[in-house]
Design an enzyme around this catalytic site. Sequence first.
Site, PDB file in Angstrom:
ATOM      1  N   GLU A 194       0.850  -1.191   0.000  1.00 46.92           N
ATOM      2  CA  GLU A 194       0.000   0.000   0.000  1.00 46.92           C
ATOM      3  C   GLU A 194       0.886   1.242   0.000  1.00 46.92           C
ATOM      4  O   GLU A 194       1.789   1.357   0.835  1.00 46.92           O
ATOM      5  CB  GLU A 194      -0.903  -0.019   1.229  1.00 46.92           C
ATOM      6  CG  GLU A 194      -1.647   1.264   1.516  1.00 46.92           C
ATOM      7  CD  GLU A 194      -2.530   1.710   0.372  1.00 46.92           C
ATOM      8  OE1 GLU A 194      -2.407   2.877  -0.057  1.00 46.92           O
ATOM      9  OE2 GLU A 194      -3.330   0.887  -0.108  1.00 46.92           O
ATOM     10  N   ASP A 254      -5.072  -4.937  -7.186  1.00 48.14           N
ATOM     11  CA  ASP A 254      -6.311  -4.276  -6.774  1.00 48.14           C
ATOM     12  C   ASP A 254      -6.040  -2.809  -6.455  1.00 48.14           C
ATOM     13  O   ASP A 254      -6.481  -2.281  -5.436  1.00 48.14           O
ATOM     14  CB  ASP A 254      -6.897  -5.002  -5.554  1.00 48.14           C
ATOM     15  CG  ASP A 254      -8.296  -4.532  -5.207  1.00 48.14           C
ATOM     16  OD1 ASP A 254      -8.993  -4.012  -6.097  1.00 48.14           O
ATOM     17  OD2 ASP A 254      -8.696  -4.682  -4.033  1.00 48.14           O
ATOM     18  N   ASP A 261       5.297   1.645  -3.440  1.00 50.04           N
ATOM     19  CA  ASP A 261       4.661   1.586  -4.747  1.00 50.04           C
ATOM     20  C   ASP A 261       4.624   0.121  -5.197  1.00 50.04           C
ATOM     21  O   ASP A 261       5.625  -0.601  -5.080  1.00 50.04           O
ATOM     22  CB  ASP A 261       5.461   2.432  -5.744  1.00 50.04           C
ATOM     23  CG  ASP A 261       4.921   2.326  -7.161  1.00 50.04           C
ATOM     24  OD1 ASP A 261       4.150   3.211  -7.560  1.00 50.04           O
ATOM     25  OD2 ASP A 261       5.261   1.354  -7.862  1.00 50.04           O
TER      26      ASP A 261
END
Length: 291
Positions: free
Chosen positions: A125, A173, A152
């Site tokens: 995240e 996602d 990243d």
Amino acid sequence: MTRWRSLGLRAQALALVCTVMAVTACAESNTSVIHTEKSAFENIVVYEQAGERCMKFGSVEAPGRQSCYAIDAPQRLIFDYTRMMFGALYLKPDPARIMIIGLGGGSMPTALHTVLPRTVIDTVEIDPAVVSVAKKYFNFKPDGTLRVHVADGRAFVQQALKEGRRYDIVMLDAFDEDYIPPHLLTREFLQEVKAVLTPGGVVAANTFTASRVYDDESTTYADVFGPFYNLRANNRIILAGPSPLPSVDAMRATAARLEPRLIPLGVDANALLARFSSRKDWAATGKVLTD
């Protein structure tokens, strides 16, 4: 889901529609806002409505939701797309390592950790504020095998390649305010994902059925992986891998074996298997996306 826009673009985010307070009642929509926070990337809103706690970016009125759980049944997966992502387990039922790019409230890694407690799950995240909110408001509890990394997603994949780490399943996602960040859509990125997969590994990608780059996106996945499975609802889940994929009939025994663990999450084997399609439903004019 997570966002990957620059700080300059974040300044253009929509204003929050509810007053910033510890607990704010939005009477018109019967929505209770319980947390707001402006990170370096997003306005993050946590609210409760109709028995669900949810996270949004921007404002309560912004389209889309990053994560939700049912307050009276937190283990049940709310979003149809998350249940479809679990179709990856029909292709690779006993993964030793899973990578997930994009955290949101952490419902998917938490659910995977519940059914696969010994599997190492690395969730990536970019926004540390999202990680903090997931822990505080969505019962996301990293531990020795459920791990979270602030980075990243593409850089994390590249680092894994350098270090020789391989994954049985990679779940993509990650979204920004428009769609999937462009650097996570290209042939070069998907080649990196393919390289980080073990033999027989699977990539599960959350995309949109109505995406304006549907044809190009499909062409790019086919260019890198060859034939793949489409699972379609409002979202489209792509399931692909470096090795030939098993037939739907071959997956039925695996689905039956997993069903006792997946039913509490709301994953129905028959309904999920019915969505597996290998039909090419994109235009031949689609172009391969590149860096």
